[in-house]
Write a protein that holds these residues in place. Structure first.
Motif, PDB file in Angstrom:
ATOM      1  N   PRO B 224     101.183  -0.678  34.549  1.00  0.00           N
ATOM      2  CA  PRO B 224     100.050   0.186  34.885  1.00  0.00           C
ATOM      3  C   PRO B 224     100.374   1.145  36.025  1.00  0.00           C
ATOM      4  N   ASP B 226      97.859   2.059  38.097  1.00  0.00           N
ATOM      5  CA  ASP B 226      96.517   2.059  38.672  1.00  0.00           C
ATOM      6  C   ASP B 226      96.496   2.687  40.046  1.00  0.00           C
ATOM      7  N   GLY B 227      97.559   2.493  40.769  1.00  0.00           N
ATOM      8  CA  GLY B 227      97.589   3.099  42.091  1.00  0.00           C
ATOM      9  C   GLY B 227      97.508   4.608  41.994  1.00  0.00           C
ATOM     10  N   TYR B 283     108.165  -5.521  40.670  1.00  0.00           N
ATOM     11  CA  TYR B 283     107.126  -5.959  41.605  1.00  0.00           C
ATOM     12  C   TYR B 283     107.400  -7.304  42.238  1.00  0.00           C
ATOM     13  N   GLN B 285     105.973  -9.869  42.122  1.00  0.00           N
ATOM     14  CA  GLN B 285     104.849 -10.797  42.202  1.00  0.00           C
ATOM     15  C   GLN B 285     103.676 -10.258  41.405  1.00  0.00           C
ATOM     16  N   SER B 287     100.253  -8.901  40.484  1.00  0.00           N
ATOM     17  CA  SER B 287      99.548  -7.948  41.338  1.00  0.00           C
ATOM     18  C   SER B 287      98.119  -7.622  40.918  1.00  0.00           C
ATOM     19  N   ALA B 289      94.658  -7.364  40.909  1.00  0.00           N
ATOM     20  CA  ALA B 289      93.576  -7.851  41.753  1.00  0.00           C
ATOM     21  C   ALA B 289      92.251  -7.294  41.286  1.00  0.00           C
ATOM     22  N   PHE B 290      92.238  -6.694  40.115  1.00  0.00           N
ATOM     23  CA  PHE B 290      91.022  -6.045  39.639  1.00  0.00           C
ATOM     24  C   PHE B 290      90.787  -6.481  38.212  1.00  0.00           C
ATOM     25  N   MET B 504     107.609   1.741  46.504  1.00  0.00           N
ATOM     26  CA  MET B 504     106.751   0.575  46.443  1.00  0.00           C
ATOM     27  C   MET B 504     107.520  -0.536  45.748  1.00  0.00           C
ATOM     28  N   GLY B 505     107.837  -1.516  46.488  1.00  0.00           N
ATOM     29  CA  GLY B 505     108.481  -2.675  45.875  1.00  0.00           C
ATOM     30  C   GLY B 505     109.970  -2.528  45.704  1.00  0.00           C
TER      31      GLY B 505
END
Lengths: 555, 512
Positions: B224, B226-227, B283, B285, B287, B289-290, B504-505
């Motif tokens: 995704p 999403d960010g 990643y 891990q 992730s 959260a939504f 990121m990551g």
């Protein structure tokens, strides 16, 4: 409320949440730019090593032309398909594409901030995006506070959200999608309300509604007599779309019996209910229309009252009441009216009003409790609940409801009386046992005649027996029909019976060969005949079936 | 920390207003209503109607172009009536006979114990035969010139040439119908002319209305973005960035989402494992959260944006919509809270959107005066938006080194047909009496979504006295490129804003 640093400390180190400038802004109702600064301030103030927060930044600016898509393309290569490089070539040197300014907005952790900046030729702005208890490893993590933001936003009025930094366009509208205006005019139809309007408009219309009906109710009671005709008229109107009515018929009959028993008892209760109903009654305009119509058809009313056995027993006010309550129903949901109607229309005219009112009494009771006028479409109590919820909802949006009411009502009132009249006939109980019953249908016809039907030329000679002729002069014809009933054991019984039907002027077969026509028709299946005759008896239906027959005949 | 403080603007910003205008009558509608919702017609009708409608334009062009050609070519109305050795021109529908094109008979005949070969990226091969057909029959077109013309099935062309001894038609030259006339090209024509020379220079006025284009959000995709989507949302609502971003965001008057808002539900097992690998590598891990529900997620973002500006959503290939073109509107209720806004509109897949500047209320107020009416009609733009399927399909017909997506897109304007390969390799509704994919008028903006890369080009066509110009914009998929395209409605200038998360990551697998 706690101060911003406290809040941040709690969120970051106790709840281990990501705090974005947006969530901070929503939390403290501060402008997003202020929130960005607050985050920066908090991050800049030295904290104990245990409470080290990590910042994530937003950089925006123009990239060096060369490097423009480098970071992206490395990322993309893995997921793009094989011919991607080709297209990359096509696109990057832009062999045939115009060069356009490219702004890039990068989300980057503080660790990589300086490195990220190096790829920018020009940096427009840079600000802290969020603080987190640990470095963000995935960009999706910035969505974590979104749920709370959405919740907060849902409560914000547009004005408030503008103060928080949201840019709201003037074209943002709430409401149903409007069809585009005619080609020449531009812009959307003014009917849409702007974001903040709906509440106001709705309440305004609400209050209006409340006031008018009250005044109206008094008048209405006085004029109950005049309203009465409506009674006699409306049921047929409602029942117009009714399909065949066979099954309903038995039901209606039962009801009718029951009805007679209960009529007396109900009267008092109904009177009590009158008041509340009126209060929340339908828009006044509808009422006026009703009145106008009813005065127009006064004559028939009188006839009816004299002829029908039950009607004299009914106190005038009640009738008025009933009318009133019936109106919102019909207008509210024309659909439900369709389903509901068969029962009342089944029995003869005189009876039909009564069940109606009975059903209404029940529903009215329920509704009044809630303080809301409900439409009493349903004779079934079960459906009352359903209705209630539906109606109460629509009541909230009174504005739209009202809009709908008027047109449908007026449509109902304007309905061709021709179409209205015929219903009772088709549903007439099979053997015209007593005069009352036979009379009733005629009554409707009479009404119709008064208003627009040409006087029929009675041609009696051919009919030898004492075939009843309606008041209107319409002849009645004996028709064999079959009906299905479910008996006590649950078996379905089909029985044939004959009944009189008055023949419509407009029916082509009407002329003289009366005897012949029925015979010819007899060849058709029973049901077909019924449907052709009864199906709303409207011209439309008839011509349709006629058209069909022509079609087959030609082939 | 190196952050400069972000100023709070003195007064809340507002957006320029644009309103929708009802299309002129001749604009084709892509809504399939109940009485046209019949699949019983043969597709041949489309070709017949298309040829009938476009033949006149092609003939006109042909006569104009070949009038003074030596040899005085004659027009032969039926391709089979061509006489050997005589210079003439014929008009018909191109049919590309391509051995590699998917064929349902091959599909039936193939051995089902062997897995089907993956669909091809390209259909073209050296063995392709270009034929021209009309009601009478079909004739093979030969010659280098026609081979390099970049034709696809379904295009109506006029071909000038001579029939050879082998019965083929040797093409000397060809013509298309040419770009359709343009009605609404005036926005502020005096200023625009200069602007185009300067191109991307900075003289855009703060009052200019911009629109934002995005496609391929693919919410719910295995890896995704999403960010980035969140950043996009915040940018559009005017909250992200410093004052300069907020300023540019506040000029955007509406957003058009050109398809593929949701990721395809079914993905091949192959790609899934690949994505999972990638995800874990990236990643380290879990992730999410939504809410994992893609429609809820999409709906939340759309609602967020809908509070700020009108949105037009087109269905795309991966959206839960029909596969045949024109794709009908997505059900509004699917988008949750956004559906409460009347300014949130679901469009058909190819969709004409007519936009006028100024708010609806202004227009209503002005409507009284006839002079302002003229003004209003001048300041409008016709947008043709599709989600990319026609172009993706045509792209398979043509070799990509010589032909680019932009060149094909501009060809469609000259062919006067936006999806000629329908119904051959592109599924479309069996229209009986019409072919809505024919350009009745040239749009000002021709927006094609879900392309692999951004591209834009101004296409002009000088016809007699009036000139048609159209800006083609290939909108890249957001999931792949993170790119949002902004268009200035007055100048038709374009700029892009891309969103990305960096590092990121990448090196942080060992964190905390």
């Amino acid at each position: 409320m706690s101060s911003i640093p406290d809040f941040l400390a709690k969120q970051l180190f106790i709840e281990k949440n990501v705090v974005t400038y947006r969530s901070l802004s929503r939390q403290f109702k501060i402008h997003v730019n202020v929130a960005k600064n607050e985050l920066a301030t908090y991050h800049a103030t030295p904290q104990s090593s245990a409470e080290q927060s990590y910042a994530t930044y937003i950089i925006s600016g123009e990239l060096f032309p060369r490097a423009s898509s480098q970071p992206l393309s490395t990322e993309d290569d893995t997921q793009m398909d094989v011919d991607e490089p080709q297209e990359g070539q096509e696109d990057e040197p832009e062999v045939d594409s115009d060069l356009v300014p490219q702004v890039k907005i990068t989300l980057v952790g503080e660790k990589d901030l300086e490195q990220a900046k190096t790829q920018y030729a020009r940096i427009f702005s840079e600000h802290i995006y969020c603080l987190s208890p640990s470095p963000l490893v995935d960009s999706s993590l910035i969505c974590a506070p979104s749920a709370n933001i959405y919740k907060a936003d849902a409560k914000l009025s547009p004005e408030q959200s503008i103060l928080l930094g949201r840019v709201v366009g003037p074209d943002v509208k709430i409401g149903k999608v409007q069809p585009l205006p005619a080609a020449s005019s531009k812009g959307k139809a003014p009917a849409t309300t702007t974001v903040r309007k709906p509440g106001l408009a709705a309440s305004a219309s609400l209050s209006k509604v409340k006031e008018e009906p009250k005044a109206e109710s008094i008048k209405a009671e006085k004029k109950a007599d005049e309203v009465k005709p409506k009674d006699s008229k409306s049921p047929p109107v409602i029942s117009k779309p009714k399909p065949s009515g066979k099954l309903d018929f038995s039901k209606a009959k039962a009801k009718a019996k029951e009805e007679k028993k209960t009529v007396k008892e109900e009267e008092p209760s109904e009177r009590e209910k009158t008041e509340p109903i009126f209060k929340i009654g339908p828009p006044s305009r509808a009422k006026r229309e009703t009145k106008g119509k009813s005065t127009a058809s006064k004559k028939p009313v009188k006839r009816e009252s004299s002829s029908s056995a039950t009607s004299p027993s009914e106190p005038p006010p009640r009738r008025g009441t009933k009318r009133k309550s019936a109106m919102p129903i019909d207008s509210d949901s024309e659909q439900s009216a369709v389903t509901e109607t068969p029962a009342p229309s089944g029995p003869s005219r005189s009876i039909s009003p009564v069940p109606k009112s009975r059903g209404k009494a029940k529903t009215a009771a329920v509704k009044v409790k809630k303080g809301i006028v409900l439409s009493d479409d349903e004779d079934d109590e079960d459906e009352d609940n359903l209705k209630e919820s539906k109606v109460s909802k629509s009541y909230g949006r009174k504005k739209t409801v009202i809009k709908e009411v008027d047109p449908s009502l007026s449509a109902m009132m304007d309905m061709d009386d021709d179409s209205v009249i015929k219903h009772p006939r088709r549903v007439t109980p099979p053997p015209p046992s007593d005069t009352e019953q036979t009379d009733e249908p005629d009554e409707d016809v009479a009404m119709e005649d008064d208003e627009d039907l040409p006087k029929p030329i009675p041609k009696k000679k051919k009919v030898k027996k004492a075939i009843p002729v309606g008041r209107n002069g319409l002849k009645k014809r004996r028709v064999v029909k079959s009906r299905m009933t479910t008996d006590a054991k649950g078996y379905i019984i089909t029985e044939d019976y004959s009944e009189y039907e008055s023949v419509d002027e407009e029916e082509p077969e009407e002329p003289k060969p009366k005897a012949k026509k029925p015979a010819a028709r007899g060849k058709k299946s029973d049901s077909e005949e019924k449907s052709s005759k009864s199906g709303t008896s409207s011209k439309v239906k008839k011509t349709m079936s006629g058209g069909l027959m022509d079609f087959f005949g030609k082939k | 920390m190196p952050t400069a403080t972000t100023m709070v603007p003195d007064a809340p910003k507002t957006r320029p207003s644009t309103s929708l205008v009802a299309p002129p009558n001749k604009t084709p509608q892509f809504t399939i209503d109940a009485q046209n919702k019949s699949y019983k017609h043969q597709y041949a009708n489309i070709y017949f109607v298309r040829l009938r409608l476009l033949r006149g334009f092609v003939e006109e062009q042909a006569k104009k172009k070949w009038n003074e050609v030596a040899g005085n070519p004659t027009f032969v109305p039926r391709v089979l009536d061509v006489e050997k050795g005589q210079l003439c021109f014929i008009i018909g529908t191109v049919y590309m006979d391509m051995p590699l094109k998917p064929n349902v008979l091959d599909d039936i005949a193939r051995d089902h114990s062997i897995p089907a070969p993956p669909p091809r990226k390209k259909f073209n091969s050296p063995d392709d035969i270009i034929t021209l057909e009309d009601e009478s029959g079909r004739v093979c077109l030969v010659g280098d010139r026609i081979r390099s013309a970049g034709l696809v099935t379904g295009v109506i062309i006029g071909a000038l040439g001579i029939e050879t001894n082998s019965g083929d038609f040797e093409v000397v030259d060809y013509v298309f119908a040419g770009m359709a006339p343009q009605v609404s090209s005036e926005w502020d024509s005096s200023k625009r002319g200069e602007e185009m020379d300067i191109d991307e220079s900075g003289d855009e006025f703060p009052s200019d209305e911009w629109i934002a284009l995005v496609s391929g959000l693919e919410v719910g995709a295995p890896s995704p973005t999403d960010g980035e989507l969140e950043l996009l949302t915040e940018f559009l609502t005017g909250e992200l960035g410093g004052l300069s971003e907020q300023n540019s965001a506040s000029r955007i008057s509406r957003l058009i989402i050109a398809g593929n808002s949701l990721a395809p539900v079914v993905s091949t097992s192959n790609s899934v494992t690949e994505e999972v690998d990638r995800k874990t590598r990236r990643y380290g891990q879990e992730s999410a959260a939504f809410s994992p529900h893609p429609t809820i997620n999409l709906g939340d973002h759309l609602l967020d944006i809908a509070r700020s500006m009108p949105i037009h959503v087109l269905p795309g290939e991966s959206d839960p919509s029909g596969t045949i073109l024109p794709q009908q509107t997505l059900p509004r209720a699917m988008f949750g809270g956004a559906s409460a806004y009347s300014s949130f509109r679901c469009e058909t897949n190819p969709a004409y959107i007519h936009i006028a500047s100024g708010s609806a209320s202004n227009a209503a107020a002005k409507n009284g005066a006839s002079s302002s009416k003229v003004d209003a009609s001048e300041r409008r733009r016709t947008l043709l938006v599709n989600s990319g399927q026609p172009l993706n399909d045509m792209f398979k017909y043509l070799d990509s080194p010589p032909h680019t997506r932009l060149s094909i897109a501009s060809s469609t304007l000259h062919w006067r047909h936006m999806a000629p390969t329908a119904p051959d390799t592109l599924w479309c509704h069996p229209y009986f009496t019409t072919d809505p994919f024919i350009f009745a008028e040239t749009p000002d903006l021709y927006i094609i979504g879900n392309q692999p890369a951004f591209g834009t080009k101004m296409v002009t066509d000088k016809q007699d006295e009036d000139e048609a110009r159209c800006r083609i914009i290939l909108v890249p998929g957001f999931r792949q490129t993170g790119t949002l395209v902004l268009v200035n409605l007055r100048t038709l200038d374009v700029k892009t804003v891309s969103f990305a998360a960096q590092s990121m990551g990448g090196a942080l697998s060992s964190d905390v």
